[in-house]
Design an enzyme around this catalytic site. Sequence first.
Site, short mmCIF file in Angstrom:
data_model
loop_
_atom_site.label_atom_id
_atom_site.label_comp_id
_atom_site.label_asym_id
_atom_site.label_seq_id
_atom_site.Cartn_x
_atom_site.Cartn_y
_atom_site.Cartn_z
N ARG A 10 51.91 9.63 -2.26
CA ARG A 10 50.54 10.04 -1.98
C ARG A 10 50.26 10.11 -0.49
O ARG A 10 49.15 10.48 -0.10
CB ARG A 10 49.60 9.00 -2.59
CG ARG A 10 48.80 9.49 -3.80
CD ARG A 10 47.97 8.31 -4.24
NE ARG A 10 46.91 8.63 -5.14
CZ ARG A 10 46.99 8.56 -6.46
NH1 ARG A 10 48.12 8.28 -7.05
NH2 ARG A 10 45.92 8.79 -7.19
N ARG A 29 38.78 3.49 -17.44
CA ARG A 29 39.12 2.87 -16.16
C ARG A 29 37.88 2.57 -15.34
O ARG A 29 36.95 3.37 -15.31
CB ARG A 29 40.05 3.80 -15.37
CG ARG A 29 41.48 3.74 -15.88
CD ARG A 29 42.33 4.85 -15.34
NE ARG A 29 42.18 5.09 -13.92
CZ ARG A 29 42.83 6.04 -13.27
NH1 ARG A 29 43.67 6.83 -13.91
NH2 ARG A 29 42.64 6.21 -11.98
N ARG A 52 37.25 10.80 -19.16
CA ARG A 52 38.58 10.35 -19.57
C ARG A 52 38.54 8.99 -20.26
O ARG A 52 37.85 8.08 -19.83
CB ARG A 52 39.47 10.26 -18.32
CG ARG A 52 40.74 9.44 -18.51
CD ARG A 52 41.76 9.71 -17.46
NE ARG A 52 41.36 9.34 -16.12
CZ ARG A 52 42.05 9.67 -15.02
NH1 ARG A 52 43.17 10.39 -15.13
NH2 ARG A 52 41.64 9.29 -13.85
N LYS A 79 48.02 15.24 -14.37
CA LYS A 79 49.35 14.68 -14.12
C LYS A 79 49.79 13.78 -15.28
O LYS A 79 50.89 13.92 -15.81
CB LYS A 79 49.37 13.86 -12.80
CG LYS A 79 48.95 14.66 -11.58
CD LYS A 79 48.96 13.80 -10.31
CE LYS A 79 47.99 12.64 -10.28
NZ LYS A 79 46.56 13.01 -10.30
N ARG A 100 38.01 9.55 -4.20
CA ARG A 100 39.44 9.79 -4.49
C ARG A 100 39.84 11.22 -4.17
O ARG A 100 40.96 11.48 -3.72
CB ARG A 100 39.72 9.42 -5.95
CG ARG A 100 39.74 7.90 -6.16
CD ARG A 100 39.39 7.49 -7.57
NE ARG A 100 40.32 7.99 -8.54
CZ ARG A 100 40.06 8.09 -9.84
NH1 ARG A 100 38.89 7.69 -10.32
NH2 ARG A 100 40.97 8.56 -10.66
P1 ADP Z 1 45.45 12.82 -13.73
O1 ADP Z 1 46.57 11.96 -14.27
O2 ADP Z 1 45.96 13.97 -12.90
O3 ADP Z 1 44.39 12.05 -13.02
P2 ADP Z 1 44.78 13.20 -16.56
O4 ADP Z 1 46.02 13.78 -17.15
O5 ADP Z 1 44.48 11.79 -16.86
O6 ADP Z 1 44.73 13.51 -14.98
O7 ADP Z 1 43.55 14.12 -17.05
C1 ADP Z 1 42.20 13.76 -16.72
C2 ADP Z 1 41.31 13.99 -17.93
O8 ADP Z 1 41.17 15.40 -18.16
C3 ADP Z 1 41.84 13.39 -19.23
O9 ADP Z 1 40.74 12.92 -19.99
C4 ADP Z 1 42.52 14.58 -19.94
O10 ADP Z 1 42.44 14.45 -21.35
C5 ADP Z 1 41.71 15.77 -19.44
N1 ADP Z 1 42.53 16.96 -19.17
C6 ADP Z 1 43.82 17.01 -18.74
N2 ADP Z 1 44.23 18.28 -18.59
C7 ADP Z 1 43.17 19.07 -18.92
C8 ADP Z 1 42.96 20.50 -18.99
N3 ADP Z 1 43.93 21.35 -18.66
N4 ADP Z 1 41.75 20.94 -19.37
C9 ADP Z 1 40.75 20.05 -19.70
N5 ADP Z 1 40.89 18.71 -19.67
C10 ADP Z 1 42.08 18.21 -19.29
P1 ADP Z 2 44.47 9.53 -10.68
O1 ADP Z 2 45.62 10.18 -11.35
O2 ADP Z 2 43.21 9.60 -11.47
O3 ADP Z 2 44.29 9.91 -9.26
P2 ADP Z 2 46.07 7.06 -10.47
O4 ADP Z 2 46.19 6.32 -11.73
O5 ADP Z 2 47.23 7.86 -10.00
O6 ADP Z 2 44.75 7.96 -10.61
O7 ADP Z 2 45.66 6.08 -9.27
C1 ADP Z 2 44.58 5.20 -9.40
C2 ADP Z 2 44.41 4.43 -8.11
O8 ADP Z 2 45.58 3.63 -7.88
C3 ADP Z 2 44.27 5.27 -6.84
O9 ADP Z 2 42.93 5.67 -6.61
C4 ADP Z 2 44.80 4.31 -5.78
O10 ADP Z 2 43.83 3.30 -5.46
C5 ADP Z 2 45.93 3.60 -6.51
N1 ADP Z 2 47.23 4.30 -6.35
C6 ADP Z 2 47.99 4.88 -7.31
N2 ADP Z 2 49.12 5.41 -6.80
C7 ADP Z 2 49.08 5.16 -5.46
C8 ADP Z 2 49.94 5.48 -4.38
N3 ADP Z 2 51.07 6.16 -4.55
N4 ADP Z 2 49.56 5.06 -3.14
C9 ADP Z 2 48.42 4.38 -2.93
N5 ADP Z 2 47.55 4.07 -3.91
C10 ADP Z 2 47.87 4.44 -5.17
#
Ligand code: ADP
Ligand code: ADP
Length: 223
Positions: free
Chosen positions: A92, A165, A131, A17, A176
Site C-alpha cells: 500500500r 467492520r 458491506r 479486491k 481511506r
Molecule cells: P475491497 O476488498 O476492495 O475493499 P470488497 O470486495 O470487500 O472490496 O467489496 C466491497 C463491497 O462491495 C462488498 O460489500 C461487496 O459485496 C461489494 N462489491 C464488490 N464488487 C462489487 C461490484 N462489482 N459491484 C457492486 N458491489 C460490489
Molecule cells: P479495504 O480493502 O476496505 O481498503 P483492508 O481490509 O485492506 O480494507 O484494510 C483495512 C485497514 O487495515 C486499512 O484502512 C489500514 O488501516 C489497515 N491496512 C491493511 N493493509 C495495510 C497495509 N498494507 N499497510 C498499512 N495498513 C494496512
Amino acid sequence: MTRPVNLILLGPPGAGKGTQARMLEERFGLVQLSTGDLLRGAVAAATPAGLAAKAVMEAGELVSDEIVLAVLKERLAQPDVGKGVILDGFPRTEAQAEALDALMDETGGKIDCVISLEVEDDAMVARVSGRYTCAGCGEGYHDEFKQPATAGVCDQCQSTEFSRRADDNAETVRTRLEAYHTQTAPLISYYRGRGTLVGVPAMADIDQIAKDLGKVVSGLMRG
Ligand code: ADP
Ligand code: ADP
Ligand code: ZN
C-alpha cells in the site's frame, strides 16, 4: 500445464479486491492473503501488533510498514503459499513495494502480475457502507449489491451470523480513499514501469469482473 502465479490486487477500499480474491482462490486454487484480514485477526487476538494497529485502523489511516510486514512475513512462512498467492491490500506504499521486492529476492519468488481494479471513487462509499461479512466463513455480502439467496442465511455455510467492520462508515471511507490516492495509487506507475501492470475495469457487476480477471489469470497460468 499450469504453474503457480503470484498476483497483487490493487484498488481503493470497495474496489472489489476481497470479493474477487475469494473467487480467484476458489477457481484457481490460489491463496488469498489480505493484510487487512491479518491485521483484524491480530486486533481480535490482542497481540502487541494488534494493540498498536487498532486505533489507526479505526481512523482509516495506514498501519506502520513495520507492523504490516511482520504479520505478512509470518503468513508467508506457511507452506500453502507455494500454490500461488493473491496479495489483497498489500503493498500500500512504495516502501512496502520495495520491501516486497526484497522479500521476493530473498525467497526466490516473483510477482507475476499486478492487477489494478479501475473504479470511480464516488461509488466506493456506497459499496463500503453496505458491506457485511459472514461470521462463519468470511464470505462477503452487500446490503444492495450482493444479498444471500435466503435473507439472513449465508449461501456458502448457512450461518446466520454476520459482522460489519468498525471502519466501514462513510466518514472513515473518505479518509481511506484519500490514503489510497496519496500513498497507494503511486504504485500503479511503479509497477507499470516494471511491465507487470494490467488494468481491469471494475465498475461492472461482480460476475463480469470475475470473467475478465479469470482471462488474465488463466493466461498467466499457461505461462
Ligand atoms: P475491497 O476488498 O476492495 O475493499 P470488497 O470486495 O470487500 O472490496 O467489496 C466491497 C463491497 O462491495 C462488498 O460489500 C461487496 O459485496 C461489494 N462489491 C464488490 N464488487 C462489487 C461490484 N462489482 N459491484 C457492486 N458491489 C460490489
Ligand atoms: P479495504 O480493502 O476496505 O481498503 P483492508 O481490509 O485492506 O480494507 O484494510 C483495512 C485497514 O487495515 C486499512 O484502512 C489500514 O488501516 C489497515 N491496512 C491493511 N493493509 C495495510 C497495509 N498494507 N499497510 C498499512 N495498513 C494496512
Ligand atoms: Zn458463511
